[in-house]
Design a protein around this motif. Structure first.
Motif, mmCIF file in Angstrom:
data_model
loop_
_atom_site.group_PDB
_atom_site.id
_atom_site.type_symbol
_atom_site.label_atom_id
_atom_site.label_comp_id
_atom_site.label_asym_id
_atom_site.label_seq_id
_atom_site.Cartn_x
_atom_site.Cartn_y
_atom_site.Cartn_z
ATOM 1 N N ARG A 62 -119.006 33.937 7.343
ATOM 2 C CA ARG A 62 -117.970 32.947 6.922
ATOM 3 C C ARG A 62 -117.953 31.905 8.084
ATOM 4 N N ARG A 63 -119.017 31.036 8.275
ATOM 5 C CA ARG A 63 -118.924 29.925 9.001
ATOM 6 C C ARG A 63 -119.826 28.809 8.741
ATOM 7 N N GLU A 64 -119.785 27.631 9.370
ATOM 8 C CA GLU A 64 -120.702 26.619 8.967
ATOM 9 C C GLU A 64 -121.609 26.736 10.222
ATOM 10 N N PHE A 65 -122.818 25.604 9.871
ATOM 11 C CA PHE A 65 -123.975 26.028 10.885
ATOM 12 C C PHE A 65 -124.408 24.340 11.319
ATOM 13 N N SER A 66 -123.207 23.381 11.300
ATOM 14 C CA SER A 66 -123.659 22.067 11.913
ATOM 15 C C SER A 66 -124.773 21.835 10.925
ATOM 16 N N TRP A 67 -126.076 21.490 11.459
ATOM 17 C CA TRP A 67 -127.030 20.692 10.809
ATOM 18 C C TRP A 67 -127.994 21.663 9.995
ATOM 19 N N SER A 68 -127.908 22.806 10.608
ATOM 20 C CA SER A 68 -128.647 24.136 9.801
ATOM 21 C C SER A 68 -127.971 24.516 8.513
ATOM 22 N N PHE A 69 -128.561 25.276 7.656
ATOM 23 C CA PHE A 69 -127.805 25.898 6.501
ATOM 24 C C PHE A 69 -128.465 27.313 6.195
ATOM 25 N N LEU A 70 -127.807 28.094 5.377
ATOM 26 C CA LEU A 70 -128.486 29.247 4.746
ATOM 27 C C LEU A 70 -129.044 29.174 3.227
ATOM 28 N N LEU A 71 -129.780 29.834 3.232
ATOM 29 C CA LEU A 71 -130.441 30.134 1.706
ATOM 30 C C LEU A 71 -129.463 31.232 1.038
ATOM 31 N N GLY A 72 -129.171 31.165 -0.095
ATOM 32 C CA GLY A 72 -128.702 32.154 -0.979
ATOM 33 C C GLY A 72 -129.052 31.898 -2.438
ATOM 34 N N ASP A 73 -129.041 33.138 -3.162
ATOM 35 C CA ASP A 73 -129.232 32.890 -4.601
ATOM 36 C C ASP A 73 -128.494 32.120 -5.494
ATOM 37 N N SER A 74 -128.626 32.219 -6.831
ATOM 38 C CA SER A 74 -127.557 31.365 -7.509
ATOM 39 C C SER A 74 -126.307 32.047 -7.730
ATOM 40 N N GLY A 75 -125.946 33.324 -7.455
ATOM 41 C CA GLY A 75 -124.731 33.822 -7.438
ATOM 42 C C GLY A 75 -123.795 33.104 -6.170
ATOM 43 N N ARG A 120 -118.834 48.846 20.045
ATOM 44 C CA ARG A 120 -118.514 47.982 21.104
ATOM 45 C C ARG A 120 -119.666 47.287 21.578
ATOM 46 N N HIS A 121 -120.953 47.443 21.241
ATOM 47 C CA HIS A 121 -121.783 46.599 21.653
ATOM 48 C C HIS A 121 -122.427 45.957 20.525
ATOM 49 N N ALA A 122 -121.816 45.734 19.241
ATOM 50 C CA ALA A 122 -122.449 45.222 17.968
ATOM 51 C C ALA A 122 -122.544 43.566 18.224
ATOM 52 N N ARG A 123 -121.736 43.115 18.972
ATOM 53 C CA ARG A 123 -121.686 41.743 19.061
ATOM 54 C C ARG A 123 -123.044 40.902 19.972
ATOM 55 N N VAL A 124 -123.247 41.863 20.938
ATOM 56 C CA VAL A 124 -124.520 41.667 21.668
ATOM 57 C C VAL A 124 -125.695 41.557 20.741
ATOM 58 N N HIS A 125 -125.950 42.505 19.843
ATOM 59 C CA HIS A 125 -127.149 42.736 19.223
ATOM 60 C C HIS A 125 -127.136 42.087 17.895
ATOM 61 N N ILE A 126 -125.947 41.738 17.291
ATOM 62 C CA ILE A 126 -125.960 41.029 16.058
ATOM 63 C C ILE A 126 -125.352 39.661 16.171
ATOM 64 N N LYS A 127 -125.987 38.641 16.041
ATOM 65 C CA LYS A 127 -125.366 37.450 16.456
ATOM 66 C C LYS A 127 -126.243 36.290 15.778
ATOM 67 N N ILE A 128 -125.611 35.217 15.430
ATOM 68 C CA ILE A 128 -126.314 33.971 14.830
ATOM 69 C C ILE A 128 -127.044 33.147 15.987
ATOM 70 N N PRO A 129 -128.186 32.559 15.909
ATOM 71 C CA PRO A 129 -128.564 31.820 17.063
ATOM 72 C C PRO A 129 -127.538 30.698 17.361
ATOM 73 N N THR A 130 -127.568 30.422 18.628
ATOM 74 C CA THR A 130 -126.564 29.513 19.099
ATOM 75 C C THR A 130 -127.215 28.428 20.050
ATOM 76 N N THR A 131 -128.062 28.783 20.766
ATOM 77 C CA THR A 131 -128.721 27.896 21.657
ATOM 78 C C THR A 131 -129.663 27.004 20.858
ATOM 79 N N ARG A 132 -130.292 25.919 21.410
ATOM 80 C CA ARG A 132 -130.942 24.821 20.789
ATOM 81 C C ARG A 132 -132.312 25.533 20.764
ATOM 82 N N GLU A 133 -132.802 26.342 21.704
ATOM 83 C CA GLU A 133 -134.003 26.967 21.496
ATOM 84 C C GLU A 133 -134.066 27.973 20.589
ATOM 85 N N GLU A 134 -132.971 28.777 20.696
ATOM 86 C CA GLU A 134 -132.815 29.836 19.691
ATOM 87 C C GLU A 134 -132.866 29.254 18.246
ATOM 88 N N ILE A 135 -132.115 28.301 17.845
ATOM 89 C CA ILE A 135 -132.173 27.749 16.658
ATOM 90 C C ILE A 135 -133.373 26.800 16.283
#
Length: 257
Positions: free
Chosen positions: A120-133, A41-56
């Motif tokens: 499974r989401r997009e990150f506006s101006w940011s991006f993820l790094l992934g391997d060639s797979g 029940r508390h997972a979303r509090v502790h596992i989350k993508i940065p969203t605020t300008r300062e976090e990003i």
């Protein structure tokens, strides 16, 4: 955290926890089953993508300091979490490495925090790094398959240096919670309950990192990753997304001249 904490490389973590706490294997199993949904029940509090300008901004700066790639919001990769095969005649849980496992996709930030599981989401101006797979998109940048210029080679080196951060995190995570490491013999839970335990251990890992907990003992190189160096084919329907990824990657490569 004691239910899945760091134990020697021996069989079932249920028996080990029972020996430490003076409980039977059945009691430990019941405790895990009862506690897991409460913690979830508390997972979303502790596992989350940065969203605020300062976090990003902080994540961008943290990754840029590693190897010079800007605007990285996380590194994504998959790792195999071993389980006991739920059916001796059901091959769907057997991966190409020939053991039963749940392939878990994870996003990690510059501090080793797990910020998403199955992203499974997009990150506006940011991006993820992934391997060639992974497929190349504007929000998921992969290395150049056959680098032909010094800039492409330098970009690939920076990409690799940054991406190894997630392998380091996998080692810390699995060392801290040996029930998700292959040395445990596989979680003796149903696949559905195993998925819940995986998320809970990710949440507790983040809590430990934020609290400055002692580093867990190092493991051998993680042999449970699902690395695939083959570049996936680009279906026609996704050609536009791929082309946008090519443009994004080229803009980054140009920084390494």
């Amino acid at each position: 955290m004691e239910l899945c904490a760091c134990f020697p490389k021996v069989g079932s973590f249920l028996e080990v926890v029972g020996d430490v706490t003076g409980l039977s294997k059945a009691s430990v199993l019941l405790s895990v089953a009862a506690l897991t949904p409460i913690l979830l029940r508390h997972a979303r509090v502790h596992i989350k993508i940065p969203t605020t300008r300062e976090e990003i901004r902080q994540v961008h700066q943290g990754f840029h300091a590693m190897a010079g790639i800007p605007r990285v919001i996380g590194v994504v990769d998959g790792t195999l979490i071993p389980i006991l095969n739920p059916s001796l005649v059901d091959p769907c849980w057997i991966g190409r490495k020939h053991f039963s496992a749940i392939n878990t996709q994870v996003v990690v930030d510059h501090e080793g925090l797990i910020t998403d599981i199955v992203a499974r989401r997009e990150f506006s101006w940011s991006f993820l790094l992934g391997d060639s797979g992974y497929p190349l998109h504007s929000y998921l940048v992969t290395p150049v398959t056959n680098p032909a210029t010094p800039a492409e080679e330098r970009f690939n080196e920076a990409h690799t240096d940054t991406r190894t951060h997630i392998e380091w995190m996998f080692g810390r995570w699995k060392s801290r919670f040996r029930c998700i490491h292959r040395s445990s013999g596989g979680m003796r839970l149903s696949p559905a309950k195993s998925r819940g335990v995986i998320v809970v251990t990710a949440m507790l890992h983040n809590m430990a990192v934020r609290a400055g907990a002692d580093e867990p003992p190092p493991l051998d190189k993680d042999e449970d990753s699902e690395d695939d160096d083959a570049q996936p084919p680009v279906p026609d329907a996704r050609a536009a997304l791929h082309q946008a990824g090519v443009q994004t990657r080229q803009e980054l490569i140009d920084l390494f001249f």
